[in-house]
Design a protein around this motif. Structure first.
Motif, PDB file in Angstrom:
ATOM      1  N   ASP A 163       9.851  -3.979  -2.997  1.00 62.85           N
ATOM      2  CA  ASP A 163       9.243  -2.905  -2.212  1.00 62.85           C
ATOM      3  C   ASP A 163      10.245  -2.412  -1.166  1.00 62.85           C
ATOM      4  O   ASP A 163      11.382  -2.896  -1.115  1.00 62.85           O
ATOM      5  N   ASN A 164       9.817  -1.484  -0.334  1.00 63.60           N
ATOM      6  CA  ASN A 164      10.834  -0.885   0.545  1.00 63.60           C
ATOM      7  C   ASN A 164      11.201  -1.759   1.745  1.00 63.60           C
ATOM      8  O   ASN A 164      11.949  -1.346   2.615  1.00 63.60           O
ATOM      9  N   ASP A 213       8.012   3.995  -2.587  1.00 64.86           N
ATOM     10  CA  ASP A 213       8.334   2.780  -1.836  1.00 64.86           C
ATOM     11  C   ASP A 213       8.692   1.619  -2.763  1.00 64.86           C
ATOM     12  O   ASP A 213       8.456   0.471  -2.439  1.00 64.86           O
ATOM     13  N   GLU A 240       3.997   3.874  -7.108  1.00 65.65           N
ATOM     14  CA  GLU A 240       4.156   3.404  -5.736  1.00 65.65           C
ATOM     15  C   GLU A 240       3.581   2.012  -5.639  1.00 65.65           C
ATOM     16  O   GLU A 240       2.887   1.535  -6.544  1.00 65.65           O
ATOM     17  N   ARG A 241       3.862   1.381  -4.521  1.00 66.46           N
ATOM     18  CA  ARG A 241       3.620  -0.047  -4.378  1.00 66.46           C
ATOM     19  C   ARG A 241       2.163  -0.430  -4.626  1.00 66.46           C
ATOM     20  O   ARG A 241       1.856  -1.320  -5.410  1.00 66.46           O
ATOM     21  N   SER A 255       1.054  -1.505   6.764  1.00 68.20           N
ATOM     22  CA  SER A 255       2.226  -2.116   6.139  1.00 68.20           C
ATOM     23  C   SER A 255       1.841  -3.238   5.161  1.00 68.20           C
ATOM     24  O   SER A 255       2.517  -3.470   4.183  1.00 68.20           O
TER      25      SER A 255
END
Lengths: 178, 873
Positions: free
Chosen positions: A20-21, A75, A111-112, B14
């Motif tokens: 991931d990012n 990401d 994406e994630r 996050s």
């Protein structure tokens, strides 16, 4: 100078990993038991690669004695690593196939979050593309056909209703059978 | 709905990972629902995914818990959910090594692999082969054979690939499937073709004939798969390499024809194969280079990278072949992928002209900090090569290197830079001071002990001879104050060299030495005390012997001699002269670059060639009383290359004897040679005292026989001799296929070329780092001088080469390199003569009509001087 050509072999891919990012591992596969045998070494390797590649989208790099092709999407970072003598285009075809197949499965939402929600599909796709380091398939259409997996976009609430109904049905059937 | 919104909101933060707070124990707890009836495919699927995810994250599963989960999972085979079943296969593969009794699923998998559902069959085969061992393999062999030739491509591919994995484990079983694999190779499916070809090659790779046949078949039939094509190219080029087949062979034609393939992958593979072939001519390279040139302007970064990386390799051997691509490479200099840009620049540095160097260097320094260490090493190597090519550019390079030295970087990178600077210093005397200054600055802040000691050694060697030696003292003494033991010890040695060579610095050096005698480390203290005492004597000879030119004995040899000495104690003190001298490693100039991948080469201290011979000879009883081995010569060919028997000889010199080792190879597959020995007829008063025959010499298995010769004792000047050699042996004819020999044989002999013993066989090369000091040390007691005219020699280079090879001595002070455009040159040679006498030779050469040579010889023994002069004459 390595004038001797590498031993002809089907073992093309040394490792595949998706990060991931933040550089965290989402999925990794190492196919060469001699390459980074311990988890700690693997994670150090991954973070080294991540640090050197995540800033510039360059597609290909030569790091730690290996040719590494990579691609990012929103990401996510996809990596395919092969030996220094490996044909770069072969590695590229693996990466492309992986990316195309996943983007189909995830309905272009590469994406994630979406990837994690459909982890089983991702695992199956990787399994159909590479087996123990050998390229098993490089055509995304073939991979999709073999995996035969559909991302599930039912919202959670609806799904649980359906589930309850289903299990109720099953239970009734079962009791009748008894 | 609101709840859902909340959830989304939270997850967009996050930590939105459904697997984030997974606990192994909780997941295993959940796995109990595998046992519930009916099976809930959705939830089970999710739990399996969690287990695999945890395994993938490096979570450790104990054997018991893994086995428990595995057994629970086996129940899921009852469900017919496709994805769930597939995940079961994955779990089986993941757990194959951590769970016990995984073979319990064999029957379920066998059922799936032979069942009607094509979706299951391939993956089931792969899972099954993962858990199968050699004994079980027999049981499923029938199914595997069927699967290999199955009509469904995925089944066939899976079976082929799994077979390939199993070759390592049970070669003998898989070998029996060769016919099925052959059939699969003619499949229409591209991947099946590829996998079948891979398996076939793997099974046959030791049988060159079979590989050739296979290549013939497939190169003609024309495979569709690009992967298979690449594989064929690799096999073909490997075969070409092994058979040393000429470039007119059909295999080469095949590879060249692949340059016109439609697929870029195949074209690149072919170009790369051609480029990597040894001894390719420029004409053969041309088509490969021109396709690579096309790739240089491709929009795909990987293709550009591949092309420029391969061109870079071509440029190492054939810079002229790449010149045509210079324009395309220029365009790549600004490529956004720094790896491509770096490779393009380093390639241009190899092919470009001197005028473009400045510009390229400027370009590369603008982004050198952005590229990876691996490529920085490539850049340094390119610079190093460039310095050899254009010595005049050294100031630009030196500047650049010193900047690079200041940047961050790993050990390999720093070592490459330091090596490069050192080689520039050695090549260009005028760059010495700037180079040393940069290195001094570097060791001020250097974390690599190896590099620091290396640089200190260099400073000790070169520093005292610069116009201003005092300025280096500060840098060196700083090390004594700040660094680890190894570096401190090296610094002390370097200081001693300054004290020994510069009288005005001596008092200060002595003060520093006394301070070092207080050091906390034994080695540092010992060195300081030793050097302090030596320096206080103020004797040139002592300085030369103990400070400039250290011990020149071989370390393993010294160890052995000391061990021997302690075993039988005697009144006599240990004689260092009985220790074999160290063989100076052949200093080949590495014009060829090491590939970036091999930078992980292990740096081990390998025993020298001579130490190996010493071991081998000591194992033969007849040679045990000969004392230490003094010198072993290079191998000498005594036969033509393509004859029935190939014989090479190595001359081993001992104090009073010589042993001739004959390495013989029998190239006739229908003969077995026995009792092989080489009979020698000396021309001088040498005496053959013993033959050690080789008992058996089978086809293509090398064997050695030995001949022991005593040197003439009454005449020490008789150093050269010619031996005529004949190989004698008993021939037993044998069956070429089985190697079974006939019962009786006959004697035969084979005449070899003459073997010569020259003065060089009695002299060991010894490197004296400071020749001047050594020259003074030996003194002029037995100095002799003579002048010779070498009429047949045309250049100074040639003369220098001849003298070195004739005397077999070590050139010192880089005097083997004749500067260009000079009419005179002085060559310094050092060596050790048998019996432990140092020999030094100074040859002044002048080029007029032919070369005139004035030879001055010094040694501690008069006979040695006479021998040398006599042999030169």
């Amino acid at each position: 100078m390595d004038s001797t050509s590498p031993e002809p072999s089907l073992y093309t891919v040394k490792a595949v990993f998706i990060l991931d990012n933040d550089g965290n591992r989402l999925l990794s596969k190492y196919y060469d038991p001699e390459l980074y045998p311990s988890m700690k070494e693997q994670k150090i390797f991954e973070s080294n690669i991540f640090n050197k590649t995540h800033k510039a989208d360059n597609e290909i790099a030569f790091l730690e004695g290996m040719t590494i092709v990579y691609k990012s999407s929103i990401d996510l970072f996809f990596y395919v690593a092969g030996s220094a003598q490996e044909n770069e285009l072969m590695l590229m075809s693996v990466l492309n196939c992986l990316f195309e197949s996943l983007s189909q499965i995830l309905r272009k939402n590469v994406e994630r979050r979406c990837l994690l929600d459909n982890m089983e599909g991702v695992l199956l796709v990787v399994d159909e593309i590479i087996d123990g380091g050998v390229i098993l398939e490089s055509d995304p259409q073939q991979v999709l056909q073999k995996v035969n997996y559909r991302a599930d976009d039912n919202p959670l609430s609806e799904h649980s209703v359906a589930q309850v109904l289903q299990s109720a049905k099953e239970q009734i059937k079962w009791s009748i059978l008894k | 709905m609101i709840k859902k919104f909340d959830k989304k909101d939270e997850e967009s933060g996050s930590g939105s990972n459904p697997f984030q707070h997974l606990e192994k124990s909780a997941v295993l707890q959940e796995a109990r629902i595998f046992n519930e009836t009916p099976i809930n495919p959705r939830r089970c699927l999710h739990i399996l995914t969690k287990i695999i995810y945890l395994l993938n994250q490096g979570e450790h599963f104990g054997t018991t818990e893994a086995t428990e989960a595995f057994f629970a999972m086996t129940r899921l085979f009852q469900s017919n959910d496709q994805t769930l079943r597939r995940m079961c296969y994955l779990t089986i593969k993941e757990m194959a090594n951590i769970s016990e009794d995984v073979i319990i699923v064999t029957s379920s998998l066998t059922k799936d692999m032979t069942g009607k559902e094509d979706v299951y069959r391939g993956p089931a085969i792969r899972a099954l082969c993962r858990i199968t061992d050699t004994t079980m393999l027999q049981a499923i062999e029938r199914y595997m054979k069927q699967a290999i030739v199955d009509k469904v491509p995925s089944v066939s591919s899976s079976a082929l690939v799994s077979s390939l994995h199993m070759v390592k484990m049970s070669y003998d079983v898989v070998k029996r499937w060769v016919n099925e694999a052959q059939e699969a190779a003619s499949s229409d499916n591209v991947m099946v073709q590829y996998h079948a070809l891979g398996l076939l090659y793997h099974l046959r790779k030791n049988d060159r004939l079979a590989v050739t046949k296979m290549l013939n078949k497939f190169t003609k039939s024309g495979l569709k798969s690009p992967f298979a094509h690449c594989m064929l190219i690799r096999i073909a080029s490997k075969l070409l390499d092994e058979t040393e087949g000429g470039h007119d062979s059909p295999l080469f034609d095949f590879i060249e024809s692949c340059l016109r393939n439609k697929n870029e992958m195949v074209v690149y593979e072919a170009a790369s194969a051609i480029v990597h072939m040894p001894n390719c001519t420029a004409r053969e390279l041309a088509p490969a280079v021109s396709v690579l040139q096309l790739f240089c302007s491709s929009p795909k970064a990987a293709l550009r990278y591949a092309a420029v990386r391969t061109l870079n390799k071509v440029a190492m051997k054939h810079p002229s072949a790449v010149t045509a691509c210079n324009l395309d490479l220029e365009n790549l200099i600004t490529d956004s992928n720094r790896s491509i840009a770096t490779l393009a620049i380093t390639t241009l540095l190899k092919t470009g002209s001197e005028s473009s160097v400045d510009r390229l260097m400027k370009q590369i320094s603008s982004f050198v900090s952005e590229i990876s260490d691996e490529f920085k090493v490539v850049v340094v190597q390119a610079i190093s090569a460039l310095c050899q090519k254009y010595p005049r550019k050294h100031s630009v390079m030196m500047n650049f290197l010193s900047n690079m030295l200041r940047d961050d970087g790993g050990f390999d990178y720093k070592r490459a830079i330091v090596d490069c600077i050192i080689s520039i210093i050695e090549e260009n005397p005028e760059s010495k001071e700037t180079g040393l200054a940069h290195l001094c600055e570097f060791i001020e802040d250097c974390e690599h002990t190896v590099l620091a000691t290396k640089i200190l050694h260099l400073l000790g060697k070169e520093g005292p001879r610069t116009p201003q030696p005092s300025k280096y003292i500060r840098f060196i003494f700083n090390r004594v104050v700040l660094e680890s033991e190894a570096v401190r010890a090296a610094a002390v040695s370097a200081l001693a060299k300054f004290g020994a060579q510069n009288d005005d610095l001596l008092p200060s050096v002595l003060v520093l030495m006394q301070r070092c005698m207080m050091d906390s480390d034994d080695e540092v203290r010992d060195r300081a005390t030793f050097y302090n005492n030596v320096l206080q004597q103020k004797q040139k000879a002592l300085n030369a012997a103990y400070i400039f030119n250290g011990l020149s004995v071989s370390i393993p040899g010294l160890e052995k001699s000391l061990h021997q000495y302690t075993l039988d104690p005697s009144e006599k003190p240990f004689d260092i002269k009985s220790v074999p001298l160290a063989t100076t490693p052949l200093t080949e100039h590495k014009t060829e670059m090491t590939p970036i991948s091999s930078s992980k080469m292990p740096d081990k201290l390998t025993p020298s060639r001579q130490d190996i011979y010493q071991e081998q000879l000591a194992a033969i009883p007849e040679f045990q009383g000969l004392g230490p081995l003094f010198k072993s010569s290079e191998q000498v060919q005594l036969t033509e290359a393509e004859t029935e028997y190939v014989v090479r000889s190595v001359k081993h010199t001992f104090a009073r004897h010589m042993v001739f080792q004959f390495d013989c190879t029998n190239t006739l597959n229908d003969q077995l040679l026995q009792k092989v020995m080489v009979q020698m007829e000396p021309s001088e008063s040498y005496e053959v005292i013993h033959y050690t025959p080789a008992a058996n010499l089978a086809y293509s298995q090398p064997g050695s026989c030995y001949t022991l010769v005593r040197l003439p004792e009454d005449d020490p000047t008789a150093v050269s001799c010619t031996f005529s050699c004949t190989m004698k042996y008993l021939v037993r004819d044998c069956d070429p296929n089985t190697g079974e020999p006939d019962d009786d044989g006959y004697d035969d002999e084979y005449v070899l070329e003459d073997l010569e013993v020259t003065v060089a066989d009695h002299i060991q090369k010894v490197l004296k780092p400071n020749f001047g000091a050594a020259w003074e040390e030996v003194g002029d007691e037995f100095e002799k001088e003579e002048t010779f005219a070498l009429a047949s020699v045309r250049t100074l280079d040639e003369a220098v080469g001849n003298i070195i090879s004739f005397l077999g001595m070590q050139p010192c002070e880089r005097s083997d390199k004749v500067p260009e455009n000079k009419n005179s040159h002085v060559l310094f040679l050092a060596g050790g003569f048998g019996g432990g006498h140092d020999v030094l030779v100074r040859a002044r050469l002048a080029l007029a009509d032919g070369v005139t040579m004035q030879v001055t010889v010094r040694s501690s023994d008069e006979t040695v001087v006479d021998i040398i002069l006599a042999s030169v004459g």
